[in-house]
Write a protein that holds these residues in place. Structure first.
Motif, PDB file in Angstrom:
ATOM      1  N   GLU A  52      43.703  46.108  36.316  1.00 45.77           N
ATOM      2  CA  GLU A  52      43.003  44.840  36.549  1.00 45.77           C
ATOM      3  C   GLU A  52      41.745  44.833  35.683  1.00 45.77           C
ATOM      4  O   GLU A  52      40.900  45.725  35.779  1.00 45.77           O
ATOM      5  CB  GLU A  52      42.615  44.706  38.026  1.00 45.77           C
ATOM      6  N   THR A  54      38.137  43.806  34.699  1.00 47.08           N
ATOM      7  CA  THR A  54      36.983  43.394  35.501  1.00 47.08           C
ATOM      8  C   THR A  54      35.814  42.858  34.672  1.00 47.08           C
ATOM      9  O   THR A  54      35.006  42.081  35.170  1.00 47.08           O
ATOM     10  CB  THR A  54      36.453  44.575  36.333  1.00 47.08           C
ATOM     11  N   LYS A  55      35.737  43.281  33.391  1.00 47.83           N
ATOM     12  CA  LYS A  55      34.560  42.897  32.611  1.00 47.83           C
ATOM     13  C   LYS A  55      34.897  42.962  31.120  1.00 47.83           C
ATOM     14  O   LYS A  55      35.610  43.845  30.666  1.00 47.83           O
ATOM     15  CB  LYS A  55      33.400  43.847  32.915  1.00 47.83           C
ATOM     16  N   ASN A  92      40.393  40.243  37.234  1.00 45.91           N
ATOM     17  CA  ASN A  92      39.686  40.087  38.495  1.00 45.91           C
ATOM     18  C   ASN A  92      39.186  38.659  38.627  1.00 45.91           C
ATOM     19  O   ASN A  92      38.760  38.040  37.647  1.00 45.91           O
ATOM     20  CB  ASN A  92      38.514  41.077  38.543  1.00 45.91           C
ATOM     21  N   LYS A  93      39.223  38.113  39.849  1.00 41.06           N
ATOM     22  CA  LYS A  93      38.789  36.720  40.056  1.00 41.06           C
ATOM     23  C   LYS A  93      37.323  36.540  39.720  1.00 41.06           C
ATOM     24  O   LYS A  93      36.870  35.428  39.424  1.00 41.06           O
ATOM     25  CB  LYS A  93      39.064  36.276  41.490  1.00 41.06           C
ATOM     26  N   ASP A  94      36.551  37.608  39.750  1.00 43.08           N
ATOM     27  CA  ASP A  94      35.123  37.552  39.391  1.00 43.08           C
ATOM     28  C   ASP A  94      34.890  38.187  38.021  1.00 43.08           C
ATOM     29  O   ASP A  94      33.882  38.884  37.805  1.00 43.08           O
ATOM     30  CB  ASP A  94      34.281  38.272  40.450  1.00 43.08           C
ATOM     31  N   LEU A  95      35.826  37.970  37.102  1.00 39.17           N
ATOM     32  CA  LEU A  95      35.723  38.549  35.770  1.00 39.17           C
ATOM     33  C   LEU A  95      34.355  38.239  35.154  1.00 39.17           C
ATOM     34  O   LEU A  95      33.903  37.091  35.131  1.00 39.17           O
ATOM     35  CB  LEU A  95      36.820  37.977  34.868  1.00 39.17           C
ATOM     36  N   GLU A  96      33.717  39.265  34.631  1.00 32.64           N
ATOM     37  CA  GLU A  96      32.390  39.125  34.028  1.00 32.64           C
ATOM     38  C   GLU A  96      32.524  39.168  32.511  1.00 32.64           C
ATOM     39  O   GLU A  96      33.163  40.070  31.961  1.00 32.64           O
ATOM     40  CB  GLU A  96      31.492  40.262  34.515  1.00 32.64           C
ATOM     41  N   LYS A  97      31.924  38.190  31.834  1.00 32.27           N
ATOM     42  CA  LYS A  97      31.967  38.134  30.367  1.00 32.27           C
ATOM     43  C   LYS A  97      30.541  37.974  29.845  1.00 32.27           C
ATOM     44  O   LYS A  97      29.852  37.015  30.180  1.00 32.27           O
ATOM     45  CB  LYS A  97      32.839  36.966  29.900  1.00 32.27           C
TER      46      LYS A  97
END
Length: 256
Positions: A52, A54-55, A92-97
């Motif tokens: 998954e 995540t960032k 991830n639903k809160d993917l950080e970019k």
């Protein structure tokens, strides 16, 4: 300072705060990964289908303006995301970019600064219960369970190293079931005149001693040798399989 050969290190996986990361590299002023990095990331994707993401962090070298490089870093992030998404990887639903442009501690080797770092989590692998563990867990008081693949050196109580997985399974079952009490029973084969050297007791004791060394309370265990008094097959046995089935160690479930 000796320069690093970057082409050999397009992808580097590291552990960081419980996550792993992989780096994707770009040529100068390009927003799509370079050919070498594409080959590497395709191989990485093939081996990591269940992760998954995540960032995603984007970076540029120190050439050009701050604003231009930040926009370029953002395009790099977007293209890597598209590539990973088309490959079927999960995000991830809160993917950080985050696009840093050139506002980060730069490497002296400019090629190392043109990158996107992908952070990801691997799925937790649940331990697989062995057949022995399942049998012990579902057993009832009074039931006998044969310990599979327990071997001893000839006519002795020395346990052969390949028996280790079964010993570990038994130890884990004792640890996971603190109310479990057992009698360890040893049996031998082939001897028409009985167990002259009491090898069956010595072998049962060897299993007992292993569990004792593994910090299992001695009050939860006893051991006993039955020699040739409880054969599965008549003695003398007809073949090696019958000998192996008579030459065994069992546990009796005494209390659960």
């Amino acid at each position: 300072m000796k320069l690093k050969i970057i082409i050999l290190f397009f992808l580097v996986s590291l552990k960081s705060f419980g996550q792993k990361q992989v780096e994707v590299f770009f040529d100068f002023n390009k927003d799509f990964p370079n050919p070498t990095s594409i080959l590497e990331i395709n191989e990485w994707i093939a081996n990591n289908k269940n992760i998954e993401i995540t960032k995603l962090l984007g970076y540029c070298d120190s050439i050009d303006t701050k604003d231009y490089n930040k926009k370029l870093a953002l395009r790099r992030i977007e293209n890597v995301q598209i590539l990973l998404d088309k490959s079927g990887l999960k995000f991830n639903k809160d993917l950080e970019k985050i696009a840093f442009g050139k506002d980060f501690k730069q490497s002296r080797v400019q090629a190392e600064n043109r990158k996107v770092t992908v952070f990801y989590n691997e799925p937790l692998l649940l331990p697989v219960e062995s057949e022995l563990t399942k049998k012990i867990k579902s057993s009832k008081v009074g039931e006998l369970i044969t310990l599979p693949n327990i071997y001893f050196f000839n006519n002795s109580a020395r346990i052969v190293p390949k028996s280790q997985p079964t010993l570990i399974d038994l130890r884990c079952a004792m640890e996971e079931n603190p109310k479990l009490k057992i009698e360890i029973q040893g049996h031998i084969c082939c001897q028409t005149f009985g167990d002259k050297n009491d090898v069956s007791t010595a072998r049962a004791r060897a299993i007992y001693n292993y569990l004792l060394r593994s910090k299992i309370d001695r009050k939860r265990m006893t051991f006993k040798g039955y020699g040739t008094t409880r054969p599965i097959h008549p003695i003398p046995e007809k073949n090696e399989q019958e000998e192996n089935e008579n030459r065994r160690v069992e546990i009796l479930i005494v209390e659960k």
